[in-house]
Each structure stands twice: as C-alpha cells, then as structure tokens.
Design an enzyme around this catalytic site. Structure first.
Site, PDB file in Angstrom:
ATOM      1  N   SER A 142      20.699  28.479  35.820  1.00 50.58           N
ATOM      2  CA  SER A 142      21.482  29.224  35.022  1.00 50.58           C
ATOM      3  C   SER A 142      22.408  28.251  34.142  1.00 50.58           C
ATOM      4  O   SER A 142      22.637  27.007  34.479  1.00 50.58           O
ATOM      5  CB  SER A 142      22.219  30.343  36.012  1.00 50.58           C
ATOM      6  OG  SER A 142      23.450  30.640  35.136  1.00 50.58           O
ATOM      7  N   TYR A 155      27.646  31.165  43.356  1.00 53.80           N
ATOM      8  CA  TYR A 155      26.611  31.500  42.387  1.00 53.80           C
ATOM      9  C   TYR A 155      26.513  29.978  41.838  1.00 53.80           C
ATOM     10  O   TYR A 155      25.432  29.206  41.723  1.00 53.80           O
ATOM     11  CB  TYR A 155      26.785  32.501  41.589  1.00 53.80           C
ATOM     12  CG  TYR A 155      25.748  32.803  40.858  1.00 53.80           C
ATOM     13  CD1 TYR A 155      24.606  33.606  41.052  1.00 53.80           C
ATOM     14  CD2 TYR A 155      25.750  32.154  39.374  1.00 53.80           C
ATOM     15  CE1 TYR A 155      23.466  33.769  40.182  1.00 53.80           C
ATOM     16  CE2 TYR A 155      24.649  32.429  38.609  1.00 53.80           C
ATOM     17  CZ  TYR A 155      23.598  33.243  38.902  1.00 53.80           C
ATOM     18  OH  TYR A 155      22.470  33.834  37.901  1.00 53.80           O
TER      19      TYR A 155
END
Ligand code: NAD
Length: 260
Positions: A142, A155
C-alpha cells in the site's frame, strides 16, 4: 486471439473473493494462468467469473491468520496444479484507532493477516519456484508501506513490514528467475475503503459522494480511485519477461499520493 503470456502457469491469490485480489486474479487468468482463489464470503460467484476466462480455478478457504491453514492451502495448490508459479499476497484487513486505544486483538490480527501470512506463503512457495528457476511473488502492500497516516498504526506497520520482506525475498533470489516485488496502491474503491467512506459520512453527516470527495481530497491529488483492473495489469507486467530484472521494488499506483 493474442497469445496468452501466462498459459501453463499457476497463480495463487490470497484474499481474492473480493476487491483487488479478484481484479488481479482475473487479469492473470486473462493471460491464461490457472488460479487458486482464497478468501472469505461467497466464492462461487468469483470462481465462476474467473472460470469464464477459460482457465482452471480452485478455491481454498484458509484463514490467513493461521499458519496451519496456510500450509494446508499451499499443499492443496500443489496437489491441484503441481505447485505455485505466481504467488500474490493480497489478503488484508484494516482497523482505525489511535495507538493508545488500538484493540490488542485487532493489532495481532492485522499483523498476522497483512504481514505474517506473506512470510508463510512465500516460505512454502519458494522451494518449488527455486526448483523450476522461475517464479513471481507479488506482495500487495500500500502507499502505507511507504508513508504513514494517523490512526492506522497496525496497518502501516504491517505494510512497511511487507515492503521489507519483499526486498529481502528479492535479494535472496536475485541470481535466479524468481522475482519479488510489492504493489503499493493509493485509494481503491473496494469494501475495505467503502467502510472508511461510510465512517466519514456518518461522523460528519455527509452524503456518500461528499464523503468520497473528502477522502480522496485529503490524500490523492488525482481525485480518482485506482481500479482493481489497473492493479491487475500491473501484476501482469510484473509477471512478464519484460520485468525479469525488476527486483525488490515497491511500485506505487496512487494518483500522486506519495509524490507530495
Ligand atoms: P477487500 O476487503 O475487498 O478484500 C480483502 C480480501 O481479503 C477478501 O477476499 C477477504 O475475504 C480476504 N480476507 C480478509 N481476511 C482474511 C483472512 N483472515 N484470511 C483469508 N482471506 C481474508 O479489500 P481490498 O481493498 O481489495 O484489499 C486487498 C489488499 O489491498 C489488502 O492487503 C489491502 O491492504 C490492500 N490495499 C487496499 C487499498 C484500498 O484502497 N482498497 C489500498 C492499498 C492497499
């Protein structure tokens, strides 16, 4: 019909019953790769969609937070197709909270699913790839593998971790036909992100459209979502011979997010 560049290969895509994983699975299938799907929820509809592309498809419902289930899935793929040539580590979840309020159980789940699962699949896939001297490992990281955002400690930690794992896996196999790279999307409108749009709409009493604009405007200069199909085409490129010497990169597709 143009030649299908991945005919005869097998791709296993974790978390491919939905979103980005399904988009990548379909693009690899369009190039002729047989597919092992994984993920929760309904798998019959995604399986039929991929089968319609003229390849063989199997499904395994392993929970990516459990090493023993991952091992069973890799064994299942070997029995079905002989081994995994293309491994796409995509399964992921999100939870949003400040560090001091972050539920410990959510932290553990995010690290297990978004990071440790890729270690387990990779360690189990590599011996077969090494024996064939060909393989592709694609880790769906990401932009949060490269930069942080408040409220996303687990995350961001997991995604930075997977970028590190990508580099080491690439280096350990650098003189072989096996490459390992990370894909770093910005916002992609999948169920994972729609939940964040919904939370914003609820919190600020906004319409879905207003909340979407706000979400994009905060981070993504293009004001556009990246699509699963665009990410799928990037995956196809990283699997191609043209990408033989692309090793250990973290490749953004983020509408300019990390250019700022
Ligand atoms: P999604 O929620 O649409 O899909 C996630 C997939 O993972 C689903 O198939 C789900 O069933 C599966 N999954 C979840 N927990 C699992 C578990 N324990 N075991 C097995 N499968 C499990 O989400 P998405 O947006 O498509 O996300 C896919 C990946 O892309 C994730 O790693 C995510 O972090 C990453 N990503 C997403 C975005 C975005 O904007 N959507 C941006 C950057 C990176």
């Amino acid at each position: 019909m143009a030649e299908r560049t991945l005919s005869g290969k097998t791709a296993l895509v974790t978390g491919s019953t939905s979103g980005i994983g399904l988009g990548i699975a379909k693009c690899l299938a369009k190039q002729g790769a047989n597919i092992v799907l994984n993920g929760f929820g309904d798998y019959q509809a995604p399986k039929a969609e991929v089968e319609a592309l003229g390849v063989q498809v199997r499904y395994h419902g392993a929970d990516m937070s459990k090493a023993s289930e991952i091992q069973a899935m890799m064994q299942f793929a070997s029995e079905a197709f002989g081994g995994v040539d293309i491994l796409v580590n995509n399964a992921g979840i999100q939870h949003v909270a400040a560090v001091e309020n972050f539920p410990v159980e959510r932290w553990d789940a995010i690290i297990a699913i978004n990071l440790s699962s890729a270690f387990h699949t990779s360690r189990l896939a590599l011996p077969y790839m090494q024996q064939k001297n060909w393989g592709r490992i694609l880790n769906v990281a990401s932009v949060h593998g490269l930069v942080g955002s408040a409220q996303k400690s687990a995350y961001v930690a997991a995604k930075h971790g997977i970028v590190g794992l990508t580099k080491v896996t690439a280096l350990e196999n650098a003189t072989s036909g096996i490459t390992c790279n990370a894909i770093c999307p910005g916002w992609v409108l999948t169920p994972l992100v729609q939940k964040q749009v919904d939370a914003k709409a609820h919190e600020l009493s906004l319409s879905n459209e207003e909340a979407t604009k706000l979400l994009l405007g905060e981070k993504e200069p293009s004001m556009q979502f990246t699509t699963p199909e665009e990410l799928g085409e990037l995956a196809v490129f990283l699997c191609s011979t043209a990408a033989n010497n692309v090793r250990g990169v973290a490749w953004n597709m983020d509408g300019g997010w990390t250019a700022q």
